[in-house]
Design a protein around this motif. Structure first.
Motif, PDB file in Angstrom:
ATOM      1  N   ASN A  86       0.810  -1.439  -0.385  1.00 19.98           N
ATOM      2  CA  ASN A  86      -0.514  -0.094   0.090  1.00 19.98           C
ATOM      3  C   ASN A  86       0.865   0.944   0.067  1.00 19.98           C
ATOM      4  O   ASN A  86       0.477   1.880  -0.424  1.00 19.98           O
ATOM      5  N   ARG A  87       2.032   0.981   0.551  1.00 21.09           N
ATOM      6  CA  ARG A  87       2.872   2.463   0.717  1.00 21.09           C
ATOM      7  C   ARG A  87       3.553   2.627  -0.568  1.00 21.09           C
ATOM      8  O   ARG A  87       3.656   3.339  -0.836  1.00 21.09           O
ATOM      9  N   PHE A  88       3.739   1.422  -1.636  1.00 20.04           N
ATOM     10  CA  PHE A  88       4.435   1.448  -2.711  1.00 20.04           C
ATOM     11  C   PHE A  88       3.904   2.072  -3.272  1.00 20.04           C
ATOM     12  O   PHE A  88       4.148   2.779  -4.358  1.00 20.04           O
ATOM     13  N   LEU A  89       2.395   1.677  -3.109  1.00 19.24           N
ATOM     14  CA  LEU A  89       1.665   1.797  -4.170  1.00 19.24           C
ATOM     15  C   LEU A  89       1.339   3.633  -4.306  1.00 19.24           C
ATOM     16  O   LEU A  89       1.039   4.673  -5.366  1.00 19.24           O
ATOM     17  N   ASP A  90       1.025   3.749  -3.075  1.00 18.83           N
ATOM     18  CA  ASP A  90       0.609   5.391  -3.172  1.00 18.83           C
ATOM     19  C   ASP A  90       2.583   6.642  -3.089  1.00 18.83           C
ATOM     20  O   ASP A  90       1.667   6.939  -4.285  1.00 18.83           O
TER      21      ASP A  90
END
Length: 374
Positions: A86-90
């Motif tokens: 999720n952090r990667f996508l954001d």
């Protein structure tokens, strides 16, 4: 079929404290585009939890119910990897809805190859349904079980992705792909035959040796081994291990070759000898291929160890090239592979083969956890 974005996740058996996250755009046949990738650190409490799971697995050996630590570690690592995605996508400006699937390898805690006509067993920790809920996209996981149930080795699964890599760089049968993780595996393709197998250990024994004798997690830059002297007589004996001359398909568990091979040596000489053994085992592996590769493209953490790379050149006679020198991403390959396999699984395409894992016919696999809103 239209190419799609997929994310792959990998954490190796060397417990380096990182989650490999990589995105590629693929139709499951070719690499259309490389997306972002990164090494995301695990929360500090994960590594000791996984070490406990490894120790429990060695005692368990596929007999009786799962040790309680498996579920505790599974929940913790699934949550950590999901939150990292999720952090990667954001960070990279993507939404979960733009991702066709996440390929979630999970953490291998035990792998036993088939022996004497008995099917093998494998155990990866990872809750795909939990990840699908946290990220909000489909997740493919448990990649190895179907292959083993069909009589395969369950490894290596990377061959079909390595084939796509070789095609992307325009390489022929004079080139092989070598991955140096906890275990080493090699892939070779001549335009017709695709062959792959585990060559022997890679980083695991030397890392364990250094950890046991110095408290350090690994031999950073091969510096400890570089100060040591290879015990050539012991190495010659080690290279007579029957696994190394056995016909492929064949595969290994992280613990099949242990640091105890260097018992009685000092820290530096032990590290040097174990590093040389990894390289020597690759040399033995090249003898098994129909054509001995003249060039080896190396990916995985071992390529960052200059001592290991020098030993590879010395003990194989091949040109040893880090993946980056041919436009590939050496740290990202294993994660990219599971993004690639996720798309193949979603599209019911095979990813294990008679000359890679030993199944009788090409085999797909993986369990698919669908996101509820998908």
């Amino acid at each position: 079929m239209q190419p799609a974005w997929a994310i792959g996740l990998m954490t190796g058996t060397v417990l380096d404290g990182f989650i490999d996250i990589a995105m590629i755009r693929t139709d499951g046949e070719t690499i259309e585009d490389f997306g972002p990738w990164e090494l995301a650190p695990y929360p500090s409490e994960i590594r000791p939890l996984l070490r406990k799971a490894f120790e429990a697995a060695k005692q368990w050996r596929f007999t009786g119910p799962d040790p309680d630590i498996f579920r505790e570690a599974e929940v913790a690592l699934t949550r950590a990897q999901s939150e990292a995605v999720n952090r990667f996508l954001d960070k990279h400006g993507f939404s979960a809805s733009e991702i066709a699937a996440v390929g979630f390898h999970g953490q291998t805690v035990l792998h036993a190859a088939p022996q004497n006509g008995h099917r093998g067993h494998t155990r990866q920790l990872g809750d795909g349904a939990m990840m699908a809920e946290i990220i909000g996209t489909d997740v493919v996981y448990d990649f190895r079980t179907a292959d083993m149930e069909a009589g395969g080795q369950g490894a290596p699964l990377s061959a079909i992705y390595h084939k796509a890599m070789l095609e992307k760089i325009g390489a022929g049968p004079d080139t092989a792909i070598l991955n140096l993780g906890g275990v080493a595996n090699i892939s070779w393709y001549d335009g017709d035959r695709l062959m792959a197998f585990d060559t022997g250990p890679a980083n695991a024994p030397v890392n364990d040796w250094v950890n046991a004798h110095s408290g350090a997690d690994m031999d950073v830059d091969g510096a400890i081994a570089a100060r040591g002297t290879v015990d050539e007589a012991r190495l010659a004996e080690m290279l007579r291990h029957p696994y190394l001359s056995a016909a492929f398909p064949k595969s290994l568990d992280r613990f099949d070759f242990s640091a105890s091979m260097a018992d009685g040596l000092g820290l530096e000489d032990g590290a040097a000898t174990l590093t040389a053994f990894t390289a020597g085992a690759v040399g033995r592996a090249l003898d098994l291929l129909p054509q001995r590769p003249e060039r080896i493209v190396v990916c995985g953490g071992g390529r960052k160890n200059p001592t290991m790379m020098r030993e590879l050149a010395r003990r194989t006679g091949a040109r040893i090239i880090p993946a980056e020198d041919v436009g590939l991403r050496g740290d990202a390959v294993e994660a990219e592979c599971f993004a690639f396999l996720a798309i193949r699984a979603m599209r019911a395409m095979p990813y294990s083969y008679p000359l890679t894992t030993g199944v009788s016919e090409p085999q797909t696999g993986g369990r698919i956890a669908r996101h509820a809103a998908a």
